[in-house]
Design a protein around this motif. Structure first.
Motif, short mmCIF file in Angstrom:
data_model
loop_
_atom_site.label_atom_id
_atom_site.label_comp_id
_atom_site.label_asym_id
_atom_site.label_seq_id
_atom_site.Cartn_x
_atom_site.Cartn_y
_atom_site.Cartn_z
N ASP A 144 21.39 9.18 -24.59
CA ASP A 144 20.00 9.34 -25.07
C ASP A 144 19.73 8.49 -26.31
O ASP A 144 19.06 8.94 -27.25
N ALA A 145 20.17 7.23 -26.29
CA ALA A 145 20.08 6.45 -27.54
C ALA A 145 19.56 5.03 -27.34
O ALA A 145 19.46 4.28 -28.29
N GLY A 146 19.21 4.62 -26.16
CA GLY A 146 18.82 3.22 -25.92
C GLY A 146 17.44 2.88 -26.46
O GLY A 146 16.71 3.76 -26.93
N PRO A 147 17.08 1.58 -26.43
CA PRO A 147 15.77 1.12 -26.90
C PRO A 147 14.61 1.87 -26.23
O PRO A 147 14.64 2.15 -25.04
N LEU A 148 13.62 2.16 -27.05
CA LEU A 148 12.49 2.97 -26.59
C LEU A 148 11.53 2.15 -25.71
O LEU A 148 11.18 1.02 -26.08
N LEU A 149 11.15 2.71 -24.58
CA LEU A 149 10.18 2.04 -23.69
C LEU A 149 8.87 2.81 -23.63
O LEU A 149 7.85 2.28 -23.16
N GLY A 150 8.87 4.05 -24.09
CA GLY A 150 7.64 4.84 -24.08
C GLY A 150 7.87 6.20 -24.69
O GLY A 150 8.99 6.70 -24.73
N GLN A 151 6.79 6.75 -25.22
CA GLN A 151 6.89 8.08 -25.81
C GLN A 151 5.54 8.78 -25.69
O GLN A 151 4.49 8.14 -25.78
#
Ligand code: GRF
Length: 196
Positions: A144-151
């Motif tokens: 649960d730590a990779g680059p953010l693609l959406g929130q």
């Protein structure tokens, strides 16, 4: 663009992704696979006309690599360009993740980096947070730590218990994940943020 989706249970996120991959969407679903042969999402996928596969992780006790090798067979046969983890509840080894580096994404029911792991809604409520939500990110070896693609954000309301909050967040998961996959499949990694 060929998309494989990994599930463990009901597959409500998978259903929204499959239902969105029509018309001018650059991607199409080629496989839905589960670590649980009884996963309700397998029937939902079949009803939507998507090929399915199941590898029971309980057949590989204390053998994570053996489970992943078995899962790889139908997965590689489907020749996916992108893998979506959607309610997939098994931790994948770094070796498996590296095979799909940069083309495996996941949805997690918290505002990462807050609350990686499990019981995210109870933890947000216990912390007295004003907001909660969900995050779509690239899958990297760290959980649960990779680059953010959406929130997507939602308020935590007085009297919320974990179930009430989970239901509010799930509605946003069903909006966010298809929106992120559309961009990601088009090669666009600009994060999708809800509300704008
Ligand atoms: C849900 O709790 C969701 O928040 C998380 O996985 C669980 C099951 O999702 N992403 P789904 O209905 O199987 O997509």
């Amino acid at each position: 663009t060929r998309v494989a989706i990994l599930i463990s249970g009901g597959g409500s996120n998978m259903v929204r992704l499959v239902q969105d991959m029509t018309g001018d969407h650059p991607a199409r679903p080629v496989l839905v696979a589960s670590n649980d042969p009884e996963a309700g999402g397998l029937k939902r996928a079949a009803d939507l006309g998507v090929a399915t596969a199941a590898v029971d992780h309980r057949d590989f006790p204390r053998d994570r690599e053996g489970f992943e090798a078995a899962l790889l067979e139908p997965l590689l046969a489907a020749r996916p360009d992108i893998i979506c983890l959607a309610g997939f509840m098994r931790i994948l080894t770094p070796g498996f993740v590296q095979r799909f580096a940069g083309r495996m994404i996941n949805i997690h029911p918290s505002l990462l980096p807050k609350y990686p792991g499990l019981h995210t809604h109870a933890r947000a409520i216990a912390a007295g947070d004003a907001q909660a939500g969900c995050t779509v990110h690239l899958v990297t070896p760290e959980l649960d730590a990779g680059p953010l693609l959406g929130q997507a954000r939602v308020p935590i309301l007085p009297g919320d218990d974990a179930d009430a909050l989970a239901a509010r967040v799930l509605v946003q998961e069903h909006r966010l994940y298809p929106a992120v996959l559309r961009r990601f499949a088009a090669g666009d990694r600009t994060p999708v943020m809800f509300p704008r």
